[in-house]
Design a protein around this motif. Structure first.
Motif, PDB file in Angstrom:
ATOM      1  N   LEU A 323      -0.236 -20.544 -29.105  1.00  0.00           N
ATOM      2  CA  LEU A 323      -0.697 -21.889 -29.432  1.00  0.00           C
ATOM      3  C   LEU A 323      -1.460 -22.560 -28.303  1.00  0.00           C
ATOM      4  CD1 LEU A 323       2.443 -23.308 -31.298  1.00  0.00           C
ATOM      5  CD2 LEU A 323       0.360 -22.344 -32.291  1.00  0.00           C
ATOM      6  N   ALA A 324      -1.135 -22.213 -27.062  1.00  0.00           N
ATOM      7  CA  ALA A 324      -1.784 -22.898 -25.941  1.00  0.00           C
ATOM      8  C   ALA A 324      -1.694 -22.065 -24.681  1.00  0.00           C
ATOM      9  CB  ALA A 324      -1.143 -24.265 -25.703  1.00  0.00           C
ATOM     10  N   GLN A 325      -2.689 -22.202 -23.830  1.00  0.00           N
ATOM     11  CA  GLN A 325      -2.682 -21.655 -22.479  1.00  0.00           C
ATOM     12  C   GLN A 325      -2.860 -22.830 -21.526  1.00  0.00           C
ATOM     13  OE1 GLN A 325      -5.836 -18.600 -23.434  1.00  0.00           O
ATOM     14  NE2 GLN A 325      -4.518 -17.302 -22.163  1.00  0.00           N
ATOM     15  N   VAL A 326      -1.839 -23.072 -20.717  1.00  0.00           N
ATOM     16  CA  VAL A 326      -1.838 -24.226 -19.817  1.00  0.00           C
ATOM     17  C   VAL A 326      -2.170 -23.737 -18.411  1.00  0.00           C
ATOM     18  CG1 VAL A 326      -0.498 -26.161 -18.910  1.00  0.00           C
ATOM     19  CG2 VAL A 326      -0.077 -25.315 -21.238  1.00  0.00           C
ATOM     20  N   PRO A 327      -3.237 -24.243 -17.811  1.00  0.00           N
ATOM     21  CA  PRO A 327      -3.621 -23.760 -16.481  1.00  0.00           C
ATOM     22  C   PRO A 327      -2.736 -24.324 -15.379  1.00  0.00           C
ATOM     23  CG  PRO A 327      -5.109 -25.489 -17.199  1.00  0.00           C
ATOM     24  CD  PRO A 327      -4.205 -25.207 -18.365  1.00  0.00           C
ATOM     25  N   LEU A 328      -2.738 -23.656 -14.238  1.00  0.00           N
ATOM     26  CA  LEU A 328      -2.125 -24.206 -13.036  1.00  0.00           C
ATOM     27  C   LEU A 328      -2.891 -25.464 -12.642  1.00  0.00           C
ATOM     28  CD1 LEU A 328      -1.589 -20.943 -10.974  1.00  0.00           C
ATOM     29  CD2 LEU A 328       0.205 -22.597 -11.494  1.00  0.00           C
ATOM     30  N   ASP A 329      -2.163 -26.523 -12.335  1.00  0.00           N
ATOM     31  CA  ASP A 329      -2.816 -27.806 -12.100  1.00  0.00           C
ATOM     32  C   ASP A 329      -1.922 -28.627 -11.174  1.00  0.00           C
ATOM     33  OD1 ASP A 329      -4.022 -30.300 -12.210  1.00  0.00           O
ATOM     34  OD2 ASP A 329      -4.386 -30.216 -14.368  1.00  0.00           O
ATOM     35  N   PRO A 330      -2.386 -28.985  -9.982  1.00  0.00           N
ATOM     36  CA  PRO A 330      -1.556 -29.807  -9.091  1.00  0.00           C
ATOM     37  C   PRO A 330      -1.088 -31.093  -9.736  1.00  0.00           C
ATOM     38  CG  PRO A 330      -3.460 -28.939  -7.906  1.00  0.00           C
ATOM     39  CD  PRO A 330      -3.668 -28.606  -9.362  1.00  0.00           C
ATOM     40  N   ALA A 331      -1.888 -31.682 -10.616  1.00  0.00           N
ATOM     41  CA  ALA A 331      -1.507 -32.934 -11.267  1.00  0.00           C
ATOM     42  C   ALA A 331      -0.272 -32.756 -12.145  1.00  0.00           C
ATOM     43  CB  ALA A 331      -2.668 -33.471 -12.111  1.00  0.00           C
ATOM     44  N   LEU A 332      -0.088 -31.549 -12.679  1.00  0.00           N
ATOM     45  CA  LEU A 332       1.077 -31.278 -13.517  1.00  0.00           C
ATOM     46  C   LEU A 332       2.355 -31.360 -12.691  1.00  0.00           C
ATOM     47  CD1 LEU A 332       1.987 -30.380 -16.370  1.00  0.00           C
ATOM     48  CD2 LEU A 332       1.725 -28.027 -15.606  1.00  0.00           C
ATOM     49  N   ARG A 333       2.337 -30.744 -11.506  1.00  0.00           N
ATOM     50  CA  ARG A 333       3.491 -30.801 -10.615  1.00  0.00           C
ATOM     51  C   ARG A 333       3.722 -32.215 -10.105  1.00  0.00           C
ATOM     52  NH1 ARG A 333       4.008 -32.644  -5.676  1.00  0.00           N
ATOM     53  NH2 ARG A 333       2.046 -31.619  -5.080  1.00  0.00           N
ATOM     54  N   GLU A 334       2.669 -32.909  -9.753  1.00  0.00           N
ATOM     55  CA  GLU A 334       2.787 -34.267  -9.230  1.00  0.00           C
ATOM     56  C   GLU A 334       3.389 -35.206 -10.272  1.00  0.00           C
ATOM     57  OE1 GLU A 334      -1.217 -35.032  -8.144  1.00  0.00           O
ATOM     58  OE2 GLU A 334      -1.169 -33.739  -6.357  1.00  0.00           O
ATOM     59  N   GLY A 335       2.974 -35.061 -11.508  1.00  0.00           N
ATOM     60  CA  GLY A 335       3.519 -35.912 -12.566  1.00  0.00           C
ATOM     61  C   GLY A 335       4.996 -35.689 -12.770  1.00  0.00           C
ATOM     62  N   GLY A 336       5.420 -34.408 -12.715  1.00  0.00           N
ATOM     63  CA  GLY A 336       6.837 -34.110 -12.873  1.00  0.00           C
ATOM     64  C   GLY A 336       7.667 -34.661 -11.734  1.00  0.00           C
ATOM     65  N   ASP A 337       7.156 -34.575 -10.518  1.00  0.00           N
ATOM     66  CA  ASP A 337       7.887 -35.090  -9.364  1.00  0.00           C
ATOM     67  C   ASP A 337       8.002 -36.610  -9.407  1.00  0.00           C
ATOM     68  OD1 ASP A 337       8.181 -32.527  -8.446  1.00  0.00           O
ATOM     69  OD2 ASP A 337       6.594 -32.660  -6.929  1.00  0.00           O
ATOM     70  N   ALA A 338       6.994 -37.265  -9.961  1.00  0.00           N
ATOM     71  CA  ALA A 338       6.965 -38.727  -9.995  1.00  0.00           C
ATOM     72  C   ALA A 338       7.675 -39.311 -11.215  1.00  0.00           C
ATOM     73  CB  ALA A 338       5.518 -39.217  -9.958  1.00  0.00           C
ATOM     74  N   GLY A 339       8.117 -38.464 -12.138  1.00  0.00           N
ATOM     75  CA  GLY A 339       8.745 -38.971 -13.352  1.00  0.00           C
ATOM     76  C   GLY A 339       7.753 -39.534 -14.340  1.00  0.00           C
ATOM     77  N   LEU A 340       6.483 -39.146 -14.207  1.00  0.00           N
ATOM     78  CA  LEU A 340       5.432 -39.610 -15.120  1.00  0.00           C
ATOM     79  C   LEU A 340       4.657 -38.385 -15.592  1.00  0.00           C
ATOM     80  CD1 LEU A 340       4.045 -42.101 -16.367  1.00  0.00           C
ATOM     81  CD2 LEU A 340       2.514 -42.125 -14.391  1.00  0.00           C
ATOM     82  N   PRO A 341       4.955 -37.876 -16.794  1.00  0.00           N
ATOM     83  CA  PRO A 341       4.312 -36.645 -17.278  1.00  0.00           C
ATOM     84  C   PRO A 341       2.798 -36.697 -17.157  1.00  0.00           C
ATOM     85  CG  PRO A 341       6.092 -37.286 -18.747  1.00  0.00           C
ATOM     86  CD  PRO A 341       5.934 -38.410 -17.764  1.00  0.00           C
ATOM     87  N   VAL A 342       2.206 -35.558 -16.878  1.00  0.00           N
ATOM     88  CA  VAL A 342       0.781 -35.500 -16.591  1.00  0.00           C
ATOM     89  C   VAL A 342      -0.073 -35.965 -17.768  1.00  0.00           C
ATOM     90  CG1 VAL A 342       0.423 -33.102 -17.361  1.00  0.00           C
ATOM     91  CG2 VAL A 342      -0.988 -34.047 -15.512  1.00  0.00           C
ATOM     92  N   VAL A 343       0.416 -35.839 -18.990  1.00  0.00           N
ATOM     93  CA  VAL A 343      -0.363 -36.317 -20.141  1.00  0.00           C
ATOM     94  C   VAL A 343      -0.551 -37.829 -20.094  1.00  0.00           C
ATOM     95  CG1 VAL A 343       0.306 -34.409 -21.642  1.00  0.00           C
ATOM     96  CG2 VAL A 343       1.716 -36.485 -21.590  1.00  0.00           C
ATOM     97  N   LEU A 344       0.294 -38.520 -19.294  1.00  0.00           N
ATOM     98  CA  LEU A 344       0.157 -39.964 -19.107  1.00  0.00           C
ATOM     99  C   LEU A 344      -0.451 -40.306 -17.751  1.00  0.00           C
ATOM    100  CD1 LEU A 344       3.675 -41.094 -20.437  1.00  0.00           C
ATOM    101  CD2 LEU A 344       1.535 -40.890 -21.722  1.00  0.00           C
ATOM    102  N   SER A 345      -0.065 -39.557 -16.703  1.00  0.00           N
ATOM    103  CA  SER A 345      -0.527 -39.889 -15.354  1.00  0.00           C
ATOM    104  C   SER A 345      -1.960 -39.436 -15.094  1.00  0.00           C
ATOM    105  CB  SER A 345       0.405 -39.261 -14.312  1.00  0.00           C
ATOM    106  OG  SER A 345       0.398 -37.843 -14.415  1.00  0.00           O
ATOM    107  N   ALA A 346      -2.351 -38.307 -15.674  1.00  0.00           N
ATOM    108  CA  ALA A 346      -3.708 -37.778 -15.473  1.00  0.00           C
ATOM    109  C   ALA A 346      -4.179 -37.135 -16.771  1.00  0.00           C
ATOM    110  CB  ALA A 346      -3.728 -36.774 -14.320  1.00  0.00           C
ATOM    111  N   PRO A 347      -4.425 -37.943 -17.798  1.00  0.00           N
ATOM    112  CA  PRO A 347      -4.698 -37.386 -19.136  1.00  0.00           C
ATOM    113  C   PRO A 347      -5.954 -36.533 -19.234  1.00  0.00           C
ATOM    114  CG  PRO A 347      -5.130 -39.758 -19.063  1.00  0.00           C
ATOM    115  CD  PRO A 347      -4.440 -39.412 -17.782  1.00  0.00           C
ATOM    116  N   ASP A 348      -6.868 -36.657 -18.257  1.00  0.00           N
ATOM    117  CA  ASP A 348      -8.097 -35.855 -18.307  1.00  0.00           C
ATOM    118  C   ASP A 348      -7.999 -34.578 -17.480  1.00  0.00           C
ATOM    119  OD1 ASP A 348      -9.368 -37.749 -19.936  1.00  0.00           O
ATOM    120  OD2 ASP A 348      -9.960 -38.951 -18.195  1.00  0.00           O
ATOM    121  N   SER A 349      -6.860 -34.333 -16.848  1.00  0.00           N
ATOM    122  CA  SER A 349      -6.699 -33.117 -16.056  1.00  0.00           C
ATOM    123  C   SER A 349      -6.616 -31.902 -16.983  1.00  0.00           C
ATOM    124  CB  SER A 349      -5.434 -33.210 -15.201  1.00  0.00           C
ATOM    125  OG  SER A 349      -4.275 -33.265 -16.026  1.00  0.00           O
TER     126      SER A 349
END
Length: 379
Positions: A323-349
Motif C-alpha cells: 500500500l505504501a513505501q515510506v522513505p527515510l526522513d529526518p522530519a519523521l524522527r523529529e516529529g515522533g520525538d516532539a510528540g507531534l506526528p510528521v503528518v502535522l509537523s511537516a505535512p509536505d515532507s
C-alpha cells in the motif's frame, strides 16, 4: 432591568454547544450542568453556572471553565459568567456511565458487536525497530485531521511508545470502572504507558497480557469511532493471538523494511492473520529509501522487501497489496520525538506525503454490510 437578559433556558441552550474536552459530547447531554442561575441587574445579567466534574482531579478543568464562559458571555445582556466546579456523586457517575454505554451491558467489546461500524486495523510487524508505532500514530493523526473519529490502543504492553509519540500530556480520567482516554491531535489514545510508573518495567505474562488488552477494549470509553488502530507488539505472541480472539474481524496492516531479514519475519506476522481467519489489509514498507540532495534515491536497507511480503501473503482468492513505501526522513524522527506526528509537523515532507496518502486510502475504504440490518421495509 435590561429586556435582553437571557432566560435560564437560553443559557442551557448555549451550554448544549459545549463539549466535554475528553468525552467529546455536550455537557448538558452528560448531566454535567448541575445548576444555572441568572441574576438580572441594572447593568446586565450575571450568570452563575455549576458544572459537575467526573473527578476532582480533572486535568482539563481550566479548559472546561473557559469553554463555558465563552458559550454564555455572547448571550444578549450577559455581563459576566461565574463558573463553579463541583464533583459528581456515586449516583450521578453511575448515570453517566449508563449514558455513555448507550444501554449496552458492561464488560462488552463494542467493536466486536454485530452492528459495529468501526473499522478496526491492527498494525503489526515481525520484529521491532521497523517503524510500526511511527506508522500507527501518523495514520491516526492524518485520519483525524481528515475529519474521522479515531482511537488508538497501544497494545505493545511491554514496549509502549505511543504516548510519547502522540504528545499525550496527562493520564486517562477514570469513572469508577470506566476509563476516559485522553485526546491528542484529535485522537483518543490509551496505553499501558499511562499507568506504569516512569522508568519501571511492566512485568506481565500470558494471562495478564490478555487481561490488559481486554481491559483496553472493554473498559475504555472511545465512543463512536470511524477507525480504531491497534499498535501491536512485534511477533506472533500472546497479544496478537488474543486480539484475533477478541476482534476476529480486525484487519492486519503489516509493516516491514526492505531488507530480507525484516521481510521474512514480517511474513510470519501476516501469516498469523491467515491462520486465524483475519483479513490482511496490506503491507507498508518503511525506510524504503533516502532521497539525496540531487534527487536520487539511496536504498540504505536494500529493496523489494515490501513487495516480497505482499506476494508471500497473497492467495488466489485474496491479493495483498503493497500500500505504501515510506522513505527515510529526518522530519519523521523529529516529529515522533516532539510528540507531534510528521503528518502535522511537516505535512509536505516526503514521509508525511506517503503516510497521508496511506491514511486517505485506508480511511475511505468501503466497509462491508455483511451481517448488518439494512432496515428495509416492503410497502
Amino acid at each position: 432591568m435590561p429586556d435582553a437578559a437571557p432566560t435560564e433556558t437560553a443559557v442551557r441552550d448555549a451550554l448544549a454547544g459545549v463539549l466535554d474536552p475528553e468525552i467529546r459530547r455536550p455537557l448538558t447531554e452528560l448531566g454535567m450542568i448541575d445548576a444555572v442561575h441568572v441574576d438580572r441587574g441594572d447593568d446586565g445579567a450575571q450568570v452563575a453556572v455549576t458544572v459537575l466534574l467526573t473527578t476532582s482531579a480533572c486535568p482539563l478543568r481550566g479548559t472546561l471553565t473557559e469553554s463555558v464562559r465563552a458559550a454564555v458571555l455572547p448571550l444578549p445582556g450577559v455581563v459576566d459568567v461565574d463558573v463553579t466546579l463541583g464533583v459528581m456523586d456515586a449516583d450521578q457517575r453511575a448515570a453517566l456511565r449508563l449514558t455513555l454505554r448507550g444501554g449496552r451491558p458492561e464488560r462488552t467489546i463494542p467493536f466486536a458487536q454485530k452492528g459495529s461500524l468501526t473499522r478496526v486495523i491492527a498494525v503489526a510487524s515481525g520484529k521491532g525497530g521497523v517503524g510500526k508505532s511511527t506508522v500507527t500514530v501518523n495514520l491516526a493523526a492524518a485520519m483525524a485531521a481528515a475529519g474521522l473519529a479515531v482511537g488508538v490502543v497501544d497494545a505493545d504492553v511491554h514496549g509502549f511508545s505511543v504516548p510519547g509519540m502522540m504528545g499525550v500530556a496527562h493520564p486517562p480520567v477514570t469513572l469508577d470502572d470506566m476509563i476516559i482516554p485522553p485526546v491528542a491531535h484529535g485522537v483518543k489514545v490509551v496505553s499501558m504507558g499511562m499507568f506504569a510508573p516512569a522508568g519501571q518495567p511492566v512485568l506481565h505474562r500470558g494471562p495478564l497480557l490478555h487481561r490488559a488488552l481486554e481491559q483496553f477494549l472493554t473498559d475504555v470509553h472511545f465512543g463512536d469511532l470511524d477507525v480504531l488502530l491497534l499498535d501491536l507488539p512485534p511477533g506472533t505472541g500472546d497479544i496478537p493471538i488474543s486480539l484475533a480472539q477478541m476482534l476476529p474481524g480486525a484487519g492486519l496492516l503489516v509493516v516491514t523494511t526492505p531488507q530480507p531479514a525484516a521481510a521474512d519475519v514480517a511474513v510470519r506476522a501476516g501469516s498469523l492473520a491467515r491462520r486465524t481467519g483475519s483479513p490482511v489489509v496490506g503491507v507498508v514498507e518503511n525506510m524504503a529509501w533516502l532521497t539525496q540532495p540531487d534527487g536520487s534515491r539511496l536504498e540504505v536497507f536494500g529493496s523489494g522487501g515490501g513487495a516480497a511480503v505482499a506476494a508471500a501473503l497473497s492467495t488466489q482468492e485474496d491479493a495483498v497489496e503493497l500500500l505504501a513505501q515510506v522513505p527515510l526522513d529526518p522530519a519523521l524522527r523529529e516529529g515522533g520525538d516532539a510528540g507531534l506526528p510528521v503528518v502535522l509537523s511537516a505535512p509536505d515532507s516526503p514521509a508525511a506525503v506517503a503516510l497521508t496518502a496511506l491514511a486517505d486510502r485506508l480511511g475511505h475504504r468501503p466497509r462491508g454490510l455483511s451481517g448488518r440490518s439494512l432496515r428495509l421495509s416492503v410497502g
